[in-house]
Design an enzyme around this catalytic site. Sequence first.
Site, PDB file in Angstrom:
ATOM      1  N   ASP A  62       3.722 -13.442  12.375  1.00 28.71           N
ATOM      2  CA  ASP A  62       2.333 -14.002  11.855  1.00 28.71           C
ATOM      3  C   ASP A  62       1.599 -12.693  11.881  1.00 28.71           C
ATOM      4  OD1 ASP A  62      -0.341 -14.896  11.574  1.00 28.71           O
ATOM      5  OD2 ASP A  62       0.125 -17.002  12.831  1.00 28.71           O
ATOM      6  N   GLU A  89       0.646  -1.181  -0.086  1.00 27.39           N
ATOM      7  CA  GLU A  89      -0.013  -0.104   0.061  1.00 27.39           C
ATOM      8  C   GLU A  89       0.684   1.280   0.132  1.00 27.39           C
ATOM      9  OE1 GLU A  89      -3.324  -0.059   2.559  1.00 27.39           O
ATOM     10  OE2 GLU A  89      -3.640   2.203   2.560  1.00 27.39           O
ATOM     11  N   LYS A 124      -7.835  -0.201  11.146  1.00 28.69           N
ATOM     12  CA  LYS A 124      -7.179  -0.676   9.778  1.00 28.69           C
ATOM     13  C   LYS A 124      -6.222  -0.034   9.485  1.00 28.69           C
ATOM     14  CE  LYS A 124      -6.689  -1.074   4.976  1.00 28.69           C
ATOM     15  NZ  LYS A 124      -5.558  -0.294   4.436  1.00 28.69           N
ATOM     16  N   HIS A 130      -2.412  10.429  -1.158  1.00 25.40           N
ATOM     17  CA  HIS A 130      -2.517   8.776  -1.432  1.00 25.40           C
ATOM     18  C   HIS A 130      -2.496   8.947  -2.893  1.00 25.40           C
ATOM     19  CE1 HIS A 130      -3.745   4.748  -0.624  1.00 25.40           C
ATOM     20  NE2 HIS A 130      -4.489   4.900  -1.738  1.00 25.40           N
TER      21      HIS A 130
HETATM   22  C1  MEV Z   1      -6.280   3.549   4.607  1.00 24.28           C
HETATM   23  O1  MEV Z   1      -5.385   2.327   4.120  1.00 24.28           O
HETATM   24  C2  MEV Z   1      -6.176   3.774   5.909  1.00 24.28           C
HETATM   25  C3  MEV Z   1      -7.243   4.852   6.614  1.00 24.28           C
HETATM   26  O2  MEV Z   1      -8.342   4.730   6.017  1.00 24.28           O
HETATM   27  C4  MEV Z   1      -7.079   4.846   8.107  1.00 24.28           C
HETATM   28  C5  MEV Z   1      -8.051   5.738   8.598  1.00 24.28           C
HETATM   29  O3  MEV Z   1      -9.392   6.073   7.907  1.00 24.28           O
HETATM   30  O4  MEV Z   1      -8.095   6.287   9.949  1.00 24.28           O
HETATM   31  C6  MEV Z   1      -6.798   6.276   6.082  1.00 24.28           C
END
Ligand code: MEV
Length: 429
Positions: A284, A90, A268, A382
């Site tokens: 892991d 990513e 995430k 991004h």
């Molecule tokens: C993207 O991989 C992760 C985010 O969505 C985390 C978040 O929203 O805090 C940018």
Amino acid sequence: MADMPNTSARSSRISGFHKMSTAERLKIVADFCGLDEQSAALLGNTGNLDPHIADHMIENVVGTMTIPVGVATNMRIDGKDILVPMATEESSVVAAVCNAARQCYDEGGFTTSMSGALMIAQVQLVGVSDPESARIKILERKNDIKEICDACDPVLVKFGGGFRDLEVRVIESRGGPMVITHLIVDTRDAMGANAVNTMAEKLAPSIEGWTGGKVFLRILSNLADRRVARARAVWPAEAIGGEAVRDGIISAYHFAEADPYRAATHNKGIMNGVSAIVLATGNDTRAVEAGAHAYAARSGRYTSLTRWEKTAEGHLVGVLEMPMAVGLIGGATKVHPIARACLSILGVTAAEELARIIAAVGLAQNFSALRALATTGIQKGHMALHAQNVAIMAGALGAEVDAVARALVAAGTVRIDAAEAELAKIRNS
Ligand code: MEV
């Protein structure tokens, strides 16, 4: 439908597939799906992993898949500067850690700690008519249990680890009461799955003998809540764009804390950093991920793994606490040469040090995501990186990649068709 290949003759029943060489398997797979020669050759190129090692790491190997390892800079953890290798597909993840770390570096960076290296193995006992008395019978055998467990792994005991404690619970289930024994084991520098699973399996017949019940499952719990890593860092408001940014980050945390839909995405983002270093060090990723999400839901409601506040001086302070079952020995950590190289870059000599660094990386990652979300949004940064991938997908080579990516970002259209058009324009000019 007329153009679809006829696949009716294909069979996935391939006798002796597991006994074949990697090259033989690859040939069969390529024939099965009509994989072109170039793709088959790429898949079979095991790169920096010796083909024999690859073939012994998992079953039915036909090749490897390489993903980039980036190194996060600016990290200062517990007074020491550290370079952090991260394996991820990513874009923005490594940059996010570098930026977060730079903005708290002068304030001392990250402070970390750890609750201990205790793993839990569960033994599930069913079929006892008197579960409460069975529970006490098992607890009465604590010394025997310690002996059985420690005998499973004399090397672990020699290095100061081994059985530490016993917990026995009666739980109500759809199938009636169950008596669940927890073996609490210090696994030192190992992640510990093998050690505790062996202990649970070895102990099971004794538990059946003492209680007259039947043991089914004997396996570790990934909710490693006695192996919790913590990280804390302070960002002065002026270093992060002012009080409004600070307050935006705190508000973003309040949102995640209150709402599981947001908490899932918030966490995430934390795992973007955590999993990248867990993978780079051959640990892991799924074990750490399972532990993280179970821990986030331990109150009965899924919530944020981090907390964000304002200090008395008006600085932003963030903390992260999460289970971190990682090791320096066992699994791919020792077998995979790149995992070994990544551990050398980190310079860690104990699993606890690694766990604490990972927690700091998770906190840094969360900071950057929240800062971007609370200000310009994440798409700007991004998309700049994503545009490079799109340029490569469109066929750009060398300097063309940057040129196409820049044009896509400037036009605000990061799409493959736009990249192809831009590439054609560059090549024709
Ligand atoms: C993207 O991989 C992760 C985010 O969505 C985390 C978040 O929203 O805090 C940018």
